[in-house]
Write a protein that holds these residues in place. Structure first.
Motif, PDB file in Angstrom:
ATOM      1  N   CYS A  97      -4.785 -96.481 -16.152  1.00 22.68           N
ATOM      2  CA  CYS A  97      -4.515 -95.599 -17.294  1.00 22.68           C
ATOM      3  C   CYS A  97      -5.133 -94.227 -17.082  1.00 22.68           C
ATOM      4  N   ARG A  98      -4.663 -93.278 -17.871  1.00 18.97           N
ATOM      5  CA  ARG A  98      -5.221 -91.933 -17.851  1.00 18.97           C
ATOM      6  C   ARG A  98      -5.087 -91.304 -19.221  1.00 18.97           C
ATOM      7  N   ILE A  99      -5.924 -90.284 -19.460  1.00 17.82           N
ATOM      8  CA  ILE A  99      -5.854 -89.510 -20.696  1.00 17.82           C
ATOM      9  C   ILE A  99      -5.418 -88.110 -20.318  1.00 17.82           C
ATOM     10  N   ILE A 100      -4.363 -87.647 -20.978  1.00 16.69           N
ATOM     11  CA  ILE A 100      -3.781 -86.337 -20.723  1.00 16.69           C
ATOM     12  C   ILE A 100      -3.968 -85.464 -21.961  1.00 16.69           C
ATOM     13  N   ASP A 101      -4.430 -84.216 -21.770  1.00 24.09           N
ATOM     14  CA  ASP A 101      -4.603 -83.322 -22.914  1.00 24.09           C
ATOM     15  C   ASP A 101      -3.265 -82.679 -23.298  1.00 24.09           C
ATOM     16  N   PRO A 102      -3.219 -81.910 -24.386  1.00 25.28           N
ATOM     17  CA  PRO A 102      -1.949 -81.308 -24.824  1.00 25.28           C
ATOM     18  C   PRO A 102      -1.315 -80.359 -23.803  1.00 25.28           C
ATOM     19  N   ASN A 103      -2.096 -79.907 -22.809  1.00 19.93           N
ATOM     20  CA  ASN A 103      -1.568 -79.007 -21.775  1.00 19.93           C
ATOM     21  C   ASN A 103      -1.207 -79.748 -20.486  1.00 19.93           C
TER      22      ASN A 103
ATOM     23  N   LYS B 289      -2.552 -86.012 -31.765  1.00 17.20           N
ATOM     24  CA  LYS B 289      -2.711 -84.556 -31.735  1.00 17.20           C
ATOM     25  C   LYS B 289      -2.405 -83.969 -30.354  1.00 17.20           C
ATOM     26  N   GLY B 290      -1.411 -84.512 -29.698  1.00 18.59           N
ATOM     27  CA  GLY B 290      -1.003 -84.012 -28.394  1.00 18.59           C
ATOM     28  C   GLY B 290      -1.729 -84.643 -27.216  1.00 18.59           C
TER      29      GLY B 290
END
Length: 91
Positions: free
Chosen positions: A65-71, A52-53
């Motif tokens: 590692c990293r987590i990136i949001d849809p923006n 979901k983006g």
């Protein structure tokens, strides 16, 4: 002087084995995070998962590692195991 010597040793170690940083971050798990805009990670990051983006990415040089949001805002970063666990909670 001692600080300079230590810095040289650390930088030499990183140059010889860039993934040592990723292994250290993996041992530490999730790291404190300030949401930070990113450029999406098109050069130094590989997408491991995309839901979901939201993207779970791994650095191709250091292995962290990293987590990136849809923006394209970094929402978390740390070791691979900790970030996979956090990313699964988004699903």
């Amino acid at each position: 002087m001692i600080t300079t010597v230590l810095a040289i040793k650390v930088l030499t170690r990183i140059a010889e084995d860039p993934q040592c940083i990723g292994r250290l971050v993996e041992q530490l798990g999730g790291m404190p995070n300030i949401p930070t805009p990113t450029m999406g990670g098109h050069i130094f990051w590989t997408n491991i998962a995309n839901v979901k983006g939201w993207r779970l990415q791994q650095n191709i040089i250091f292995g962290n590692c990293r987590i990136i949001d849809p923006n394209n805002v970094r929402r978390a970063w740390g070791g691979e195991t900790a970030m996979i666990k956090a990313f699964k909670s988004l699903e």
